[in-house]
Design a protein around this motif. Structure first.
Motif, PDB file in Angstrom:
ATOM      1  N   SER A 127       0.911  -1.198   0.107  1.00 25.12           N
ATOM      2  CA  SER A 127      -0.024  -0.020  -0.052  1.00 25.12           C
ATOM      3  C   SER A 127       0.866   1.297  -0.042  1.00 25.12           C
ATOM      4  O   SER A 127       0.664   2.257  -0.783  1.00 25.12           O
ATOM      5  CB  SER A 127      -0.650   0.129   1.169  1.00 25.12           C
ATOM      6  N   GLU A 128       1.938   1.162   0.871  1.00 25.76           N
ATOM      7  CA  GLU A 128       2.741   2.437   0.898  1.00 25.76           C
ATOM      8  C   GLU A 128       3.632   2.808  -0.506  1.00 25.76           C
ATOM      9  O   GLU A 128       3.850   3.731  -0.751  1.00 25.76           O
ATOM     10  CB  GLU A 128       3.750   2.409   2.060  1.00 25.76           C
ATOM     11  N   ALA A 129       3.510   1.606  -1.079  1.00 26.96           N
ATOM     12  CA  ALA A 129       4.526   1.603  -2.288  1.00 26.96           C
ATOM     13  C   ALA A 129       3.550   2.077  -3.564  1.00 26.96           C
ATOM     14  O   ALA A 129       3.862   2.019  -4.647  1.00 26.96           O
ATOM     15  CB  ALA A 129       5.110   0.249  -2.712  1.00 26.96           C
ATOM     16  N   GLY A 130       2.205   2.198  -3.216  1.00 25.12           N
ATOM     17  CA  GLY A 130       1.406   2.630  -4.362  1.00 25.12           C
ATOM     18  C   GLY A 130       0.743   1.324  -4.891  1.00 25.12           C
ATOM     19  O   GLY A 130      -0.273   1.731  -5.989  1.00 25.12           O
ATOM     20  N   GLY A 131       0.471   0.276  -4.152  1.00 21.11           N
ATOM     21  CA  GLY A 131      -0.091  -0.687  -4.990  1.00 21.11           C
ATOM     22  C   GLY A 131      -1.708  -1.023  -4.043  1.00 21.11           C
ATOM     23  O   GLY A 131      -1.890  -0.238  -3.097  1.00 21.11           O
ATOM     24  N   SER A 132      -2.268  -1.832  -4.555  1.00 24.16           N
ATOM     25  CA  SER A 132      -3.572  -2.245  -3.922  1.00 24.16           C
ATOM     26  C   SER A 132      -3.850  -3.767  -4.183  1.00 24.16           C
ATOM     27  O   SER A 132      -3.030  -4.331  -4.634  1.00 24.16           O
ATOM     28  CB  SER A 132      -4.629  -1.376  -4.766  1.00 24.16           C
ATOM     29  N   ASP A 133      -5.102  -4.312  -3.605  1.00 20.52           N
ATOM     30  CA  ASP A 133      -5.350  -5.434  -3.476  1.00 20.52           C
ATOM     31  C   ASP A 133      -5.657  -6.035  -4.945  1.00 20.52           C
ATOM     32  O   ASP A 133      -5.419  -7.168  -5.426  1.00 20.52           O
ATOM     33  CB  ASP A 133      -6.804  -5.722  -2.786  1.00 20.52           C
ATOM     34  N   GLY A 134      -6.240  -5.164  -5.672  1.00 19.03           N
ATOM     35  CA  GLY A 134      -6.349  -5.571  -7.177  1.00 19.03           C
ATOM     36  C   GLY A 134      -4.825  -5.931  -7.918  1.00 19.03           C
ATOM     37  O   GLY A 134      -5.072  -6.163  -9.240  1.00 19.03           O
TER      38      GLY A 134
ATOM     39  N   LEU B 248      12.537  -8.123  -0.845  1.00 23.24           N
ATOM     40  CA  LEU B 248      11.800  -7.225  -0.739  1.00 23.24           C
ATOM     41  C   LEU B 248      12.432  -6.044   0.244  1.00 23.24           C
ATOM     42  O   LEU B 248      12.148  -4.637  -0.065  1.00 23.24           O
ATOM     43  CB  LEU B 248      10.406  -7.710  -0.132  1.00 23.24           C
ATOM     44  N   SER B 249      12.813  -6.469   1.394  1.00 19.86           N
ATOM     45  CA  SER B 249      13.532  -5.654   2.212  1.00 19.86           C
ATOM     46  C   SER B 249      14.568  -4.998   1.649  1.00 19.86           C
ATOM     47  O   SER B 249      14.765  -3.522   2.023  1.00 19.86           O
ATOM     48  CB  SER B 249      14.081  -6.456   3.713  1.00 19.86           C
TER      49      SER B 249
ATOM     50  N   LYS C  12      16.397   0.614  -0.736  1.00 18.70           N
ATOM     51  CA  LYS C  12      16.743   1.205  -2.027  1.00 18.70           C
ATOM     52  C   LYS C  12      16.050   2.195  -2.689  1.00 18.70           C
ATOM     53  O   LYS C  12      16.380   3.122  -3.457  1.00 18.70           O
ATOM     54  CB  LYS C  12      17.323   0.415  -3.010  1.00 18.70           C
ATOM     55  N   THR C  13      14.628   2.111  -2.718  1.00 18.08           N
ATOM     56  CA  THR C  13      13.873   2.891  -3.095  1.00 18.08           C
ATOM     57  C   THR C  13      13.412   4.325  -2.399  1.00 18.08           C
ATOM     58  O   THR C  13      13.306   4.163  -1.355  1.00 18.08           O
ATOM     59  CB  THR C  13      12.345   2.014  -3.185  1.00 18.08           C
ATOM     60  N   PRO C  14      13.598   5.180  -3.160  1.00 24.16           N
ATOM     61  CA  PRO C  14      13.340   6.704  -2.655  1.00 24.16           C
ATOM     62  C   PRO C  14      11.900   6.770  -1.876  1.00 24.16           C
ATOM     63  O   PRO C  14      10.975   6.208  -2.649  1.00 24.16           O
ATOM     64  CB  PRO C  14      13.846   7.569  -3.574  1.00 24.16           C
ATOM     65  N   ARG C  15      11.838   7.574  -1.073  1.00 29.48           N
ATOM     66  CA  ARG C  15      10.505   7.808  -0.707  1.00 29.48           C
ATOM     67  C   ARG C  15       9.399   8.434  -1.524  1.00 29.48           C
ATOM     68  O   ARG C  15       8.106   8.007  -1.224  1.00 29.48           O
ATOM     69  CB  ARG C  15      10.495   8.555   0.925  1.00 29.48           C
ATOM     70  N   GLN C  16       9.912   9.182  -2.478  1.00 31.38           N
ATOM     71  CA  GLN C  16       8.662   9.761  -3.303  1.00 31.38           C
ATOM     72  C   GLN C  16       8.651   8.700  -4.675  1.00 31.38           C
ATOM     73  O   GLN C  16       7.723   9.294  -5.336  1.00 31.38           O
ATOM     74  CB  GLN C  16       9.607  10.871  -3.887  1.00 31.38           C
ATOM     75  N   VAL C  17       8.990   7.697  -4.549  1.00 30.76           N
ATOM     76  CA  VAL C  17       8.899   6.912  -5.724  1.00 30.76           C
ATOM     77  C   VAL C  17       7.953   5.716  -5.543  1.00 30.76           C
ATOM     78  O   VAL C  17       7.604   5.064  -4.454  1.00 30.76           O
ATOM     79  CB  VAL C  17      10.335   6.276  -6.204  1.00 30.76           C
TER      80      VAL C  17
ATOM     81  N   SER D 132       7.065   2.242  -6.687  1.00 31.80           N
ATOM     82  CA  SER D 132       7.869   1.189  -7.162  1.00 31.80           C
ATOM     83  C   SER D 132       7.243  -0.061  -7.460  1.00 31.80           C
ATOM     84  O   SER D 132       6.742  -0.619  -6.718  1.00 31.80           O
ATOM     85  CB  SER D 132       8.900   0.878  -5.881  1.00 31.80           C
ATOM     86  N   ALA D 133       7.296  -0.205  -8.576  1.00 29.36           N
ATOM     87  CA  ALA D 133       6.511  -1.502  -9.360  1.00 29.36           C
ATOM     88  C   ALA D 133       7.180  -2.981  -8.791  1.00 29.36           C
ATOM     89  O   ALA D 133       6.730  -3.842  -8.358  1.00 29.36           O
ATOM     90  CB  ALA D 133       6.841  -1.576 -10.606  1.00 29.36           C
ATOM     91  N   SER D 134       8.393  -2.545  -8.560  1.00 25.84           N
ATOM     92  CA  SER D 134       9.216  -3.970  -8.046  1.00 25.84           C
ATOM     93  C   SER D 134       8.944  -3.973  -6.547  1.00 25.84           C
ATOM     94  O   SER D 134       8.617  -5.550  -6.045  1.00 25.84           O
ATOM     95  CB  SER D 134      10.607  -3.709  -8.229  1.00 25.84           C
ATOM     96  N   VAL D 135       8.730  -3.330  -5.592  1.00 26.76           N
ATOM     97  CA  VAL D 135       8.261  -3.334  -4.424  1.00 26.76           C
ATOM     98  C   VAL D 135       6.745  -4.069  -4.185  1.00 26.76           C
ATOM     99  O   VAL D 135       6.509  -4.963  -3.537  1.00 26.76           O
ATOM    100  CB  VAL D 135       8.437  -2.314  -3.499  1.00 26.76           C
ATOM    101  N   ILE D 136       5.886  -3.367  -5.186  1.00 26.77           N
ATOM    102  CA  ILE D 136       4.766  -3.834  -5.361  1.00 26.77           C
ATOM    103  C   ILE D 136       4.540  -5.404  -5.752  1.00 26.77           C
ATOM    104  O   ILE D 136       3.757  -6.113  -5.205  1.00 26.77           O
ATOM    105  CB  ILE D 136       3.945  -3.046  -6.294  1.00 26.77           C
ATOM    106  N   GLU D 137       5.416  -5.620  -6.672  1.00 24.06           N
ATOM    107  CA  GLU D 137       5.356  -7.105  -7.389  1.00 24.06           C
ATOM    108  C   GLU D 137       6.032  -7.957  -6.116  1.00 24.06           C
ATOM    109  O   GLU D 137       5.300  -9.080  -5.790  1.00 24.06           O
ATOM    110  CB  GLU D 137       6.521  -7.171  -8.413  1.00 24.06           C
ATOM    111  N   LYS D 138       7.037  -7.646  -5.511  1.00 29.60           N
ATOM    112  CA  LYS D 138       7.769  -8.619  -4.460  1.00 29.60           C
ATOM    113  C   LYS D 138       6.451  -8.969  -3.184  1.00 29.60           C
ATOM    114  O   LYS D 138       6.415  -9.719  -2.830  1.00 29.60           O
ATOM    115  CB  LYS D 138       8.893  -8.117  -3.957  1.00 29.60           C
ATOM    116  N   SER D 139       5.947  -7.634  -2.828  1.00 28.87           N
ATOM    117  CA  SER D 139       4.875  -7.657  -1.839  1.00 28.87           C
ATOM    118  C   SER D 139       3.683  -8.641  -2.299  1.00 28.87           C
ATOM    119  O   SER D 139       3.313  -9.473  -1.275  1.00 28.87           O
ATOM    120  CB  SER D 139       3.973  -6.349  -1.526  1.00 28.87           C
ATOM    121  N   ASN D 140       3.282  -8.394  -3.510  1.00 29.29           N
ATOM    122  CA  ASN D 140       2.314  -9.522  -4.013  1.00 29.29           C
ATOM    123  C   ASN D 140       2.561 -10.707  -3.948  1.00 29.29           C
ATOM    124  O   ASN D 140       2.068 -11.745  -3.540  1.00 29.29           O
ATOM    125  CB  ASN D 140       1.863  -9.299  -5.437  1.00 29.29           C
TER     126      ASN D 140
END
Length: 176
Positions: free
Chosen positions: A110-117, A142-143, A148-153, A155-163
């Protein structure tokens, strides 16, 4: 008849409609006053600068908390893998760790910009042992990505790893 007028007056007051005695100018003045209260301070003013500093500090704090969540996910996953290797199974305390991992992964996503969908089917392991091992590896990855991901970004990779992590948790629950 006086009772009917009282009820009508009460309905007008409750409906928010201006009373007949209130003029259009008075209504406009009250609307202007309400808008004045909601306006932001002028740019460059001390109040605006304070608000901007506060927003930046809040974002930094949220970013640090997200990094801590990712580190906790990695730690819990490593503990889970170690416990599984020692006991060759999962016990109730391990299942609680799985719940915590899933909750943290959802928050990170969620913080990375992703959602359940955003869940995508991936190549899942066939055995519980493989799933637990992969969970630990994905959590570690993921950690590292969150750090490594800046706070303003976003991140598709963080969302992908979270999923992927969430899918692995669900798989492990089914297999155990």
């Amino acid at each position: 008849m006086g009772y009917g007028l009282a009820v009508l007056g009460l309905l007008l007051v409750l409906s928010g409609a201006p009373a007949p005695a209130q003029t259009r100018a008075q209504t406009q003045e009250s609307n202007d006053a309400a808008e004045q209260e909601l306006r932001l301070p002028p740019i460059g003013s001390p109040a605006a600068e304070a608000m901007a500093r506060y927003a930046i500090e809040r974002e930094k704090k949220e970013y640090r908390e997200n990094i801590e969540r990712a580190q906790e996910v990695a730690r819990l996953s490593a503990e889970l893998q170690k416990a599984f290797e020692q006991r060759h199974g999962l016990f109730p305390d391990d299942l609680r760790k799985l719940e915590r991992i899933e909750k943290l992964a959802r928050r990170i996503r969620s913080e990375a910009g992703g959602s359940d969908g955003d869940d995508e089917g991936s190549d899942l392991p066939k055995s519980l042992e493989q799933a637990v091992r992969r969970l630990a590896n994905v959590a570690k990855d993921l950690s590292e990505r969150v750090e490594k991901t800046p706070r303003q970004v976003i991140s598709a990779s963080v969302i992908e790893k979270s999923n992927e992590l969430i899918e692995l948790v669900r798989l492990i629950r089914r297999l155990s």
